[in-house]
Design an enzyme around this catalytic site. Structure first.
Site: not given
Lengths: 144, 313
Positions: B51-52, B80, B101, B129
């Protein structure tokens, strides 16, 4: 009583809770300075019963206010020409960088890819001497 | 340059302004479809999200902008061993704004310290959030008309649920807010939240395990999931889990205008029979999330609202 010579110039960190001197020694990274350092453990104290004392000779380059993070009852005696010229308690710094390590395994500072990221804590509760990691808000309450 | 790292980064005034813009966008979507033409959002998702991520990407596309980025750490240079600081320095040359995120708490703050573009925290582990919290506020504001004078019931996992903690921290800035904390004793709100936010601000609140008895008092019911892994033993979980499942029967004494919110994903804490109840607004809430993110992108890019004056006239 054990007799340690007086200082001509330097600082005496007094009223350290008995048993706390070595923690302060490491906390201030005193092993890295060139000056003479004397650690007195379990000295008699009218006020505290027993106390530790650290004497550091010569000009001081370390930030002694950092001691307030551990215990703000500590006394700092500044000595010049064999005389105490200033006596004070350490002031709680607003931020502390690379002194306290964040122990939260979920914090970004624990990530192996974040090399060199400073561990910075901010004072959030002056009354209770509580610091929080600026990244994850993990609490740190210093005590000896 | 401004970033959004925690829900409290915006003052109440800035927040009101943002929610008002989101409301104008919601009511006049067509008018805003080109305001970000030529701008790019970097969508930096170091861990999976449905969703986000899609909500951010839809928001930028709705504004006429473009999106680039990655949706897992495996497909980025972090595999890496690249640091966040180095990644964001480079991304700053490719995009105008970024949403990040990351599984590590504080990672978006690190990015904001080295970034040449605004950084939006799209979730950092179990920590913050902020766009979820702002979405919750927009939903309440749009559907209740006001963020003041509300009795808010929060139900479920109040101990570990970051959405609940953020909502409480955000709502205590408004007037005449009361909270009703509904949870098993094992999952009550943490002491620091009680002490530093509720008690320090003299915010009235009650705590209960009896869901139905408090239902008639609520203007808002914010549901969260009671997770099996939070319990020390299976017996307690089985004993308690059904007490905190919302169904039509538990709703019979609720107010006609109460709103049921949920940050989603819902598992079984809201029975699907509730979905058709007009008070169930959790899918609408996800829709508001897109408009909130559109408004946020405009604000952080300092794009003025070409239609603000028109609406005020």
């Amino acid at each position: 009583m054990l007799n340690i010579g007086g200082l001509h110039e330097g600082v005496v960190i007094d009223h350290i809770k008995a048993g706390g001197a070595m923690q302060i020694y490491h906390y201030l990274n005193l092993e890295k300075i060139d000056s003479s350092v004397a650690i007195i453990k379990n000295a008699k104290s009218n006020k505290m019963g027993k106390k530790d004392i650290i004497k550091i000779e010569g000009p001081i380059t370390v930030d002694l206010d950092l001691l307030a993070v551990l215990d703000d009852d500590i006394t700092l005696n500044y000595i010049e020409n064999d005389v105490i010229v200033k006596k004070r308690h350490p002031n709680l710094p607003e931020t502390v960088t690379n002194i306290i390590k964040c122990k939260n395994p979920r914090c970004v500072t624990s990530s192996s890819s974040e090399r060199g990221l400073a561990h910075t804590f901010k004072l959030t509760d002056r009354k209770h001497r509580i610091y929080r990691c600026i990244y994850c808000e993990q609490k740190f309450k210093g005590q000896l | 340059m401004k970033h959004l790292i925690t829900p409290l980064d915006l003052s109440v005034h800035e927040l009101d302004d943002l929610l008002a813009l989101a409301g104008r966008i919601y009511r006049n979507k067509e008018r805003y479809k080109k305001v970000c033409e030529g701008r790019k959002l970097a969508s930096l998702f170091y861990e999976p999200s449905t969703r986000t991520r899609l909500s951010f990407e839809a928001a930028m596309m709705n504004l006429g902008g473009n999106v680039l980025g990655f949706s897992s750490a495996d497909s980025s240079s972090v595999a890496k061993g690249e640091s966040i600081a180095d990644t964001i320095r480079v991304i700053s040359y490719y995009a105008d704004i970024c949403a990040m995120r990351h599984p590590k708490e504080g990672a978006p703050l690190v990015a904001s310290m080295y970034s040449g573009i605004p950084v939006i925290n799209a979730g950092d582990g179990g920590h913050n959030h902020p766009t979820q919290t702002l979405t919750d506020l927009l939903t309440i504001k749009e559907l209740k008309g006001d963020l003041n004078n509300l009795t808010i019931g929060v139900c479920g996992d109040l101990k570990f649920g970051r959405t609940v903690h953020s909502l409480i921290n955000a709502m205590v800035r408004y007037k005449n807010i009361k909270f009703v904390m509904i949870s098993p004793p094992e999952l009550k709100i943490p002491d620091y939240l009680r002490r530093e936010t509720l008690d320090a601000g003299n915010i009235p609140y009650t705590e209960t395990s009896d869901f139905e008895s408090v239902m008639p008092d609520l203007d808002i019911l914010y549901m969260t999931r009671v997770q099996r892994e939070r319990f020390f033993n299976e017996e307690d979980y089985i004993r308690l889990k059904d007490s905190f499942i919302l169904d039509n029967n538990k709703l019979k004494n609720a107010r006609k205008d109460m709103l049921i919110l949920h940050p989603l994903p819902r598992v079984n804490e809201i029975s699907t029979e509730v979905d058709s109840d007009p008070r169930a607004v959790y899918f609408k809430q996800a829709q508001y999330g897109v408009y909130l993110r559109m408004a946020l992108i405009m604000k952080l890019l300092e794009i003025p609202d070409p239609y603000q004056k028109e609406e005020l006239c």
